[in-house]
Design an enzyme around this catalytic site. Sequence first.
Site, PDB file in Angstrom:
ATOM      1  N   ASN A   9      48.362   3.688  79.896  1.00 55.90           N
ATOM      2  CA  ASN A   9      47.316   3.761  78.881  1.00 55.90           C
ATOM      3  C   ASN A   9      46.917   5.229  78.755  1.00 55.90           C
ATOM      4  OD1 ASN A   9      45.024   3.603  77.340  1.00 55.90           O
ATOM      5  ND2 ASN A   9      43.806   2.452  78.837  1.00 55.90           N
ATOM      6  N   LYS A  11      44.999   6.567  76.684  1.00 56.81           N
ATOM      7  CA  LYS A  11      43.621   6.709  76.171  1.00 56.81           C
ATOM      8  C   LYS A  11      43.585   7.783  75.075  1.00 56.81           C
ATOM      9  CE  LYS A  11      41.983   5.116  80.597  1.00 56.81           C
ATOM     10  NZ  LYS A  11      40.887   4.999  81.542  1.00 56.81           N
ATOM     11  N   HIS A  96      39.945  -3.890  77.172  1.00 54.65           N
ATOM     12  CA  HIS A  96      39.772  -2.819  78.172  1.00 54.65           C
ATOM     13  C   HIS A  96      38.281  -2.590  78.397  1.00 54.65           C
ATOM     14  CE1 HIS A  96      39.866   1.061  80.135  1.00 54.65           C
ATOM     15  NE2 HIS A  96      41.121   0.811  80.424  1.00 54.65           N
ATOM     16  N   GLU A  98      36.566  -0.022  78.767  1.00 61.61           N
ATOM     17  CA  GLU A  98      35.955   1.048  77.960  1.00 61.61           C
ATOM     18  C   GLU A  98      35.608   0.526  76.571  1.00 61.61           C
ATOM     19  OE1 GLU A  98      38.980   4.024  78.566  1.00 61.61           O
ATOM     20  OE2 GLU A  98      38.387   4.163  80.672  1.00 61.61           O
ATOM     21  N   GLU A 168      41.426  -5.002  86.111  1.00 59.85           N
ATOM     22  CA  GLU A 168      40.973  -3.629  86.249  1.00 59.85           C
ATOM     23  C   GLU A 168      39.506  -3.609  86.677  1.00 59.85           C
ATOM     24  OE1 GLU A 168      43.650  -0.820  83.852  1.00 59.85           O
ATOM     25  OE2 GLU A 168      42.004  -1.423  82.578  1.00 59.85           O
ATOM     26  N   GLY A 174      39.351   5.438  86.728  1.00 60.86           N
ATOM     27  CA  GLY A 174      39.077   6.860  86.554  1.00 60.86           C
ATOM     28  C   GLY A 174      38.140   7.431  87.602  1.00 60.86           C
ATOM     29  N   SER A 213      42.766   3.630  89.119  1.00 63.48           N
ATOM     30  CA  SER A 213      43.155   4.717  90.025  1.00 63.48           C
ATOM     31  C   SER A 213      44.449   4.418  90.785  1.00 63.48           C
ATOM     32  CB  SER A 213      42.004   5.055  90.975  1.00 63.48           C
ATOM     33  OG  SER A 213      40.883   5.494  90.235  1.00 63.48           O
TER      34      SER A 213
HETATM   35  C1  PEP Z   1      42.761   2.312  82.807  1.00 63.59           C
HETATM   36  O1  PEP Z   1      41.771   2.736  82.235  1.00 63.59           O
HETATM   37  O2  PEP Z   1      43.453   1.419  82.276  1.00 63.59           O
HETATM   38  C2  PEP Z   1      43.070   2.853  84.134  1.00 63.59           C
HETATM   39  C3  PEP Z   1      43.667   2.083  84.974  1.00 63.59           C
HETATM   40  O3  PEP Z   1      42.684   4.156  84.369  1.00 63.59           O
HETATM   41  P1  PEP Z   1      42.930   5.016  85.714  1.00 63.59           P
HETATM   42  O4  PEP Z   1      44.328   4.722  86.194  1.00 63.59           O
HETATM   43  O5  PEP Z   1      42.770   6.445  85.284  1.00 63.59           O
HETATM   44  O6  PEP Z   1      41.899   4.583  86.694  1.00 63.59           O
END
Ligand code: PEP
Length: 252
Positions: A9, A11, A96, A98, A168, A174, A213
Site C-alpha cells: 500500500n 498510500k 483501511h 486511515e 491491521e 506506521g 509495521s
Molecule cells: C498499512 O497502512 O496498510 C500498513 C500496514 O502500514 P505500515 O506497514 O507502514 O505500518
Amino acid sequence: MRKKIVAGNWKMNTTPAEGVELLKGVAALKGEVCSCVNFIVCPPFTHLSEVVKVAKGTGIAVGAQNCAAEAKGAYTGEVSTQMIASLGVEYVILGHSERREYYAETSATLNKKMEQAYANNLTPIYCVGEKLEERESGKYFDVISAQIKEVVYNLSAEQFAKLVVAYEPVWAIGTGKTASAEQAQEIHAFIRKVLAEKFGAAADDTAILYGGSCKPGNAAEIFAKADVDGGLIGGAALVAKDFIAIGKGFAK
Ligand code: PEP
C-alpha cells in the site's frame, strides 16, 4: 491451498514516475522470491494506468487504494470501479483504518464500495483492526467481529470466494510497533472462525493478510503462523528490496 500474498500500500507517496521506478525495482528482484508468492502493488490513482502497463508480464498485480461508493455521475473528485477496472487493475483496498478514521468511512459506505468493486470484477482487500484503546480495554474481538459481520456477511458465497481480508491493528500501522506473531495468529484464527460461521468451509480458503509495521526483520516469523497468509505492507513497500525481502519471509 490458500494464496500467499504480499501487497504494498503505497498510500499518498511517490510521483507517477517514481512509482514506475519502484515497480521496476520490485520486478527486477522478484525472481529471488518463491513463485508461490503473489505480489500486488497499490499505488495512488494517478499512477495506475502507467503502473499497470509496466506490470504487464511481470506477474505483479495492481490494486487501487480506494474507490467510489457509487457507479457514476455527479460525485466530484470520485473515481469509480469501472474506471479503475478498465485500466487492468485487479484489486482494491477497502476499509483501511486511515479511510475509516480520516474520511469517516462507515460500514454503510463500505457495503456500497464492496458492491461497486464486485460489479466491476475488482477483488477487495478488506481491512479490519482495532485501535489501541480497544485493544487495551479488551474489546478488540467485538470490534473486529462487527467490522466483518456488518460488511463481509452481506456478500454472496460467490463474492466471498474472491475476498482477501487484512488484519491491521491500528496501533501497529506506521508506528514501528508490530503485533507479535502470536497476537497476529490469535486474531487471524478468530477472523477465520467468524468468517466460517457464515460461509462455512469456504473460510479455509480465504487469504488473511497481516498489516502493521511488517518489515523484512519480522515478516518470516509472522508469516510462519498457521492462519497468516501474507502481508499488507505500508512503509516497507516503498523500498523495492525491503518489499522483496518481506516476500522472502515465506519459506520456499
Ligand atoms: C498499512 O497502512 O496498510 C500498513 C500496514 O502500514 P505500515 O506497514 O507502514 O505500518
